[in-house]
Design a protein around this motif. Structure first.
Motif, PDB file in Angstrom:
ATOM      1  N   GLY A  38      53.066  94.001  68.031  1.00 42.04           N
ATOM      2  CA  GLY A  38      52.441  94.563  67.294  1.00 42.04           C
ATOM      3  C   GLY A  38      51.720  94.417  65.710  1.00 42.04           C
ATOM      4  N   ILE A  39      51.080  95.376  66.206  1.00 38.01           N
ATOM      5  CA  ILE A  39      49.322  95.328  64.966  1.00 38.01           C
ATOM      6  C   ILE A  39      50.241  95.327  63.264  1.00 38.01           C
ATOM      7  CG2 ILE A  39      47.599  96.287  63.505  1.00 38.01           C
ATOM      8  CD1 ILE A  39      47.179  97.322  66.921  1.00 38.01           C
ATOM      9  N   VAL A  40      50.065  94.439  62.609  1.00 44.65           N
ATOM     10  CA  VAL A  40      51.105  94.226  61.609  1.00 44.65           C
ATOM     11  C   VAL A  40      50.295  94.822  60.557  1.00 44.65           C
ATOM     12  CG1 VAL A  40      52.429  92.806  62.749  1.00 44.65           C
ATOM     13  CG2 VAL A  40      49.887  91.650  61.905  1.00 44.65           C
ATOM     14  N   ASP A  41      50.369  95.495  60.549  1.00 38.74           N
ATOM     15  CA  ASP A  41      49.648  96.124  58.654  1.00 38.74           C
ATOM     16  C   ASP A  41      49.991  96.361  57.386  1.00 38.74           C
ATOM     17  OD1 ASP A  41      51.571  98.068  59.693  1.00 38.74           O
ATOM     18  OD2 ASP A  41      50.478  99.927  59.252  1.00 38.74           O
ATOM     19  N   LEU A  42      50.922  96.167  57.822  1.00 33.86           N
ATOM     20  CA  LEU A  42      52.003  95.328  55.896  1.00 33.86           C
ATOM     21  C   LEU A  42      51.590  94.205  56.129  1.00 33.86           C
ATOM     22  CD1 LEU A  42      55.399  96.853  57.138  1.00 33.86           C
ATOM     23  CD2 LEU A  42      53.936  97.920  55.363  1.00 33.86           C
ATOM     24  N   HIS A  43      51.208  93.638  56.697  1.00 36.63           N
ATOM     25  CA  HIS A  43      50.905  91.350  57.346  1.00 36.63           C
ATOM     26  C   HIS A  43      49.759  91.639  55.940  1.00 36.63           C
ATOM     27  CE1 HIS A  43      54.239  89.734  59.267  1.00 36.63           C
ATOM     28  NE2 HIS A  43      54.533  88.903  57.988  1.00 36.63           N
ATOM     29  N   ALA A  44      48.714  92.191  56.799  1.00 37.04           N
ATOM     30  CA  ALA A  44      47.552  92.627  55.809  1.00 37.04           C
ATOM     31  C   ALA A  44      48.020  92.621  54.713  1.00 37.04           C
ATOM     32  CB  ALA A  44      46.831  94.072  56.890  1.00 37.04           C
ATOM     33  N   LEU A  45      48.440  93.610  54.478  1.00 36.22           N
ATOM     34  CA  LEU A  45      48.742  93.736  53.286  1.00 36.22           C
ATOM     35  C   LEU A  45      49.078  93.311  51.749  1.00 36.22           C
ATOM     36  CD1 LEU A  45      50.589  97.701  52.837  1.00 36.22           C
ATOM     37  CD2 LEU A  45      48.248  97.653  52.843  1.00 36.22           C
ATOM     38  N   THR A  46      49.454  91.935  52.615  1.00 38.86           N
ATOM     39  CA  THR A  46      49.428  91.068  51.872  1.00 38.86           C
ATOM     40  C   THR A  46      48.459  90.115  51.313  1.00 38.86           C
ATOM     41  OG1 THR A  46      49.612  89.234  53.276  1.00 38.86           O
ATOM     42  CG2 THR A  46      51.099  90.288  51.795  1.00 38.86           C
ATOM     43  N   THR A  47      47.396  90.290  51.644  1.00 34.90           N
ATOM     44  CA  THR A  47      45.929  90.098  50.826  1.00 34.90           C
ATOM     45  C   THR A  47      44.930  91.596  50.580  1.00 34.90           C
ATOM     46  OG1 THR A  47      45.355  89.587  53.237  1.00 34.90           O
ATOM     47  CG2 THR A  47      45.945  88.051  52.233  1.00 34.90           C
ATOM     48  N   ALA A  48      45.416  92.548  51.307  1.00 38.87           N
ATOM     49  CA  ALA A  48      44.519  93.646  51.457  1.00 38.87           C
ATOM     50  C   ALA A  48      45.057  94.467  50.182  1.00 38.87           C
ATOM     51  CB  ALA A  48      44.103  94.500  52.683  1.00 38.87           C
ATOM     52  N   PRO A 130      56.042  84.352  55.376  1.00 36.49           N
ATOM     53  CA  PRO A 130      56.226  84.281  56.433  1.00 36.49           C
ATOM     54  C   PRO A 130      58.205  85.060  56.497  1.00 36.49           C
ATOM     55  CG  PRO A 130      55.346  82.745  55.340  1.00 36.49           C
ATOM     56  CD  PRO A 130      55.708  83.532  54.347  1.00 36.49           C
ATOM     57  N   VAL A 131      58.148  84.975  55.733  1.00 34.73           N
ATOM     58  CA  VAL A 131      59.481  85.892  56.127  1.00 34.73           C
ATOM     59  C   VAL A 131      59.802  87.747  56.756  1.00 34.73           C
ATOM     60  CG1 VAL A 131      61.800  87.174  54.952  1.00 34.73           C
ATOM     61  CG2 VAL A 131      60.776  85.554  54.056  1.00 34.73           C
ATOM     62  N   THR A 134      59.635  86.548  60.332  1.00 35.52           N
ATOM     63  CA  THR A 134      60.580  86.608  60.890  1.00 35.52           C
ATOM     64  C   THR A 134      61.063  87.260  61.072  1.00 35.52           C
ATOM     65  OG1 THR A 134      60.783  83.948  59.342  1.00 35.52           O
ATOM     66  CG2 THR A 134      62.895  84.975  60.102  1.00 35.52           C
ATOM     67  N   ALA A 135      61.283  88.715  60.229  1.00 31.05           N
ATOM     68  CA  ALA A 135      61.345  89.454  60.418  1.00 31.05           C
ATOM     69  C   ALA A 135      61.142  90.189  61.245  1.00 31.05           C
ATOM     70  CB  ALA A 135      61.530  90.811  59.136  1.00 31.05           C
ATOM     71  N   ASP A 136      60.374  90.173  61.834  1.00 32.14           N
ATOM     72  CA  ASP A 136      58.971  90.917  62.387  1.00 32.14           C
ATOM     73  C   ASP A 136      60.008  90.368  64.472  1.00 32.14           C
ATOM     74  OD1 ASP A 136      57.016  91.792  61.431  1.00 32.14           O
ATOM     75  OD2 ASP A 136      55.947  90.274  61.676  1.00 32.14           O
ATOM     76  N   ILE A 137      60.188  89.602  64.330  1.00 33.57           N
ATOM     77  CA  ILE A 137      60.816  88.202  65.705  1.00 33.57           C
ATOM     78  C   ILE A 137      61.757  89.273  65.671  1.00 33.57           C
ATOM     79  CG2 ILE A 137      61.038  85.806  66.427  1.00 33.57           C
ATOM     80  CD1 ILE A 137      58.968  84.988  64.329  1.00 33.57           C
ATOM     81  N   ILE A 138      63.056  88.565  64.898  1.00 36.43           N
ATOM     82  CA  ILE A 138      64.418  88.852  65.113  1.00 36.43           C
ATOM     83  C   ILE A 138      64.605  89.683  65.492  1.00 36.43           C
ATOM     84  CG2 ILE A 138      64.775  86.123  64.265  1.00 36.43           C
ATOM     85  CD1 ILE A 138      66.295  87.500  61.943  1.00 36.43           C
ATOM     86  N   LEU A 139      64.326  91.003  64.892  1.00 34.66           N
ATOM     87  CA  LEU A 139      64.311  92.465  65.327  1.00 34.66           C
ATOM     88  C   LEU A 139      64.356  92.732  66.627  1.00 34.66           C
ATOM     89  CD1 LEU A 139      65.712  95.365  63.466  1.00 34.66           C
ATOM     90  CD2 LEU A 139      62.308  95.718  63.725  1.00 34.66           C
ATOM     91  N   ILE A 155      56.804  80.170  62.557  1.00 32.40           N
ATOM     92  CA  ILE A 155      57.449  80.217  63.766  1.00 32.40           C
ATOM     93  C   ILE A 155      58.994  79.284  63.334  1.00 32.40           C
ATOM     94  CG2 ILE A 155      57.964  79.950  65.717  1.00 32.40           C
ATOM     95  CD1 ILE A 155      56.257  82.217  64.861  1.00 32.40           C
ATOM     96  N   GLU A 156      58.519  77.674  62.748  1.00 33.40           N
ATOM     97  CA  GLU A 156      59.115  76.903  62.092  1.00 33.40           C
ATOM     98  C   GLU A 156      60.692  77.464  60.814  1.00 33.40           C
ATOM     99  OE1 GLU A 156      61.353  73.984  63.269  1.00 33.40           O
ATOM    100  OE2 GLU A 156      59.535  74.113  64.337  1.00 33.40           O
ATOM    101  N   LEU A 157      60.076  78.120  60.190  1.00 31.03           N
ATOM    102  CA  LEU A 157      60.598  78.746  58.949  1.00 31.03           C
ATOM    103  C   LEU A 157      61.396  80.011  59.614  1.00 31.03           C
ATOM    104  CD1 LEU A 157      60.202  79.025  55.601  1.00 31.03           C
ATOM    105  CD2 LEU A 157      59.406  81.140  56.534  1.00 31.03           C
ATOM    106  N   ALA A 158      60.508  80.752  60.304  1.00 28.76           N
ATOM    107  CA  ALA A 158      61.832  81.911  61.449  1.00 28.76           C
ATOM    108  C   ALA A 158      62.814  81.194  61.624  1.00 28.76           C
ATOM    109  CB  ALA A 158      60.627  82.539  62.311  1.00 28.76           C
ATOM    110  N   ARG A 159      62.510  79.942  62.571  1.00 30.54           N
ATOM    111  CA  ARG A 159      63.971  79.495  62.714  1.00 30.54           C
ATOM    112  C   ARG A 159      64.958  78.968  62.100  1.00 30.54           C
ATOM    113  NH1 ARG A 159      63.772  77.122  68.075  1.00 30.54           N
ATOM    114  NH2 ARG A 159      64.377  75.291  67.123  1.00 30.54           N
TER     115      ARG A 159
END
Ligand code: TRP
Length: 328
Positions: A38-48, A130-131, A134-139, A155-159
């Motif tokens: 995934g190209i994680v554009d929502l993650h980009a919005l956390t800073t942009a 990181p939440v 986590t959603a990205d991965i386990i979805l 990834i530790e947090l995701a676990r």
């Protein structure tokens, strides 16, 4: 085949650090795993969040680099995170069970705030970065997550969050495992870590003449002021590139000629360039062709999102039922 998820922020044109640190590995994994990238554009919005109008172009630039490097939509699901809205919904649900201290303890939280000291990162969304990951991965119930060293705490947090979800609502998700992509760190043309923000990057799709120019001007071991001064390959950012481009036997010879002042830095750089061009020039050509038709790139990503959404919807039905939300 086990399933992989990994994501990359839309930073725009990718550099060789991105290529050797992640992308090259992702391309190889396509044959042994079912891959969701995934190209994680929502993650980009956390800073942009305050320059969100730059994100769309950056997404297309990254997608062009992905495809030119050999990510193959026939083999892998390639998509834009925000096109699959289930990412946002699962993020919301996971936020209900994630203790804030867990997030405050993630080392990148304070590090990034210090790095971008001029920017207000005291937001809810940035803390929750990181939440969302986590959603990205386990979805997709991904079992394996290929990432670099810097992402290990995420990834530790995701676990941990996954385990907590499974404890409350029943065993729905596998705990994702880190697959470390251990590639040598590449320094940029000025000897600092290669980073877009330092302006010291060599891009994957560098123009051939520009590649020559950048490498020839590149900083070398500062102890080698004169041709007769012996150098230390380990202290030379040019040798970082030899580690990824030059075959081991030749690389040994390169290191020897450096340590014994047997040749000049420009000779060393030419040997490197002779190996960079055959790898990089074809990628540059593929990228140029792709970017003549951005609509085709988008079509590939839309098809990817359709495939991703089919899996994501199933997961979310299970999640809603497990929590006990009423059916719509
Ligand atoms: N945080 C990752 C990075 O900056 C990108 C990312 C987002 C990611 N979601 C992910 C990586 C899920 C792996 C899995 O590199």
């Amino acid at each position: 085949m086990k399933r992989i998820f990994s994501g990359m922020q839309p930073t725009g044109q990718l550099h060789l650090g991105n290529y050797f640190g992640a992308l090259k590995n992702w391309v190889q994994l396509q044959d042994s795993y079912e891959c969701f990238y995934g190209i994680v554009d929502l993650h980009a919005l956390t800073t942009a969040y305050d320059s969100s109008d730059t994100v769309a172009d950056a997404v297309i630039a990254v997608a062009a680099d992905w495809l030119s490097a050999g990510l193959d939509p026939e083999k892998s699901v390639l998509f834009i995170q925000s096109h699959v809205q289930e990412h946002a919904e699962l993020h919301l649900i996971l936020s209900m069970i994630t203790p804030i201290p867990w997030l405050e303890r993630v080392p990148t939280y304070k590090e990034k705030q210090q790095e971008l000291a001029g920017k207000d990162l005291s937001t809810y969304g940035f803390l929750g970065y990181p939440v969302l990951q986590t959603a990205d991965i386990i979805l997709y119930k991904a079992e394996v997550v290929p990432v670099g060293e810097d992402q290990v705490p995420h990834i530790e947090l995701a676990r941990e969050v996954t385990r907590r979800f499974n404890n409350y609502y029943g065993n729905i998700f596998p705990e994702p495992q880190t697959l470390l992509s251990s590639s040598p760190k590449l320094r940029g043309t000025d000897g600092r870590k290669m980073s877009k923000s330092y302006g010291n990057s060599i891009f994957m799709a560098e123009d051939p003449a520009e590649l020559d120019r950048k490498v020839r001007k590149m900083m070398t071991d500062p102890r080698r002021k004169r041709r007769s001064d012996p150098g230390g390959p380990e202290d030379c950012p040019v040798f970082d590139l030899h580690k990824v481009f030059t075959e081991p036997e030749k690389r040994e010879e390169v290191a020897h000629l450096c340590r014994t002042a047997g040749w000049g830095c420009l000779d060393c750089k030419q040997v490197l360039l002779d190996r960079m061009h055959p790898v990089m020039d074809p990628m540059k050509r593929r990228r140029d062709e792709l970017l003549m038709h951005p609509d085709r790139i988008l079509a590939v990503l839309h098809q990817g999102a359709d495939r991703a959404r089919r899996v994501a919807r199933q997961t979310m039905e299970q999640v809603r039922a497990a929590i006990g939300l009423l059916k719509a």
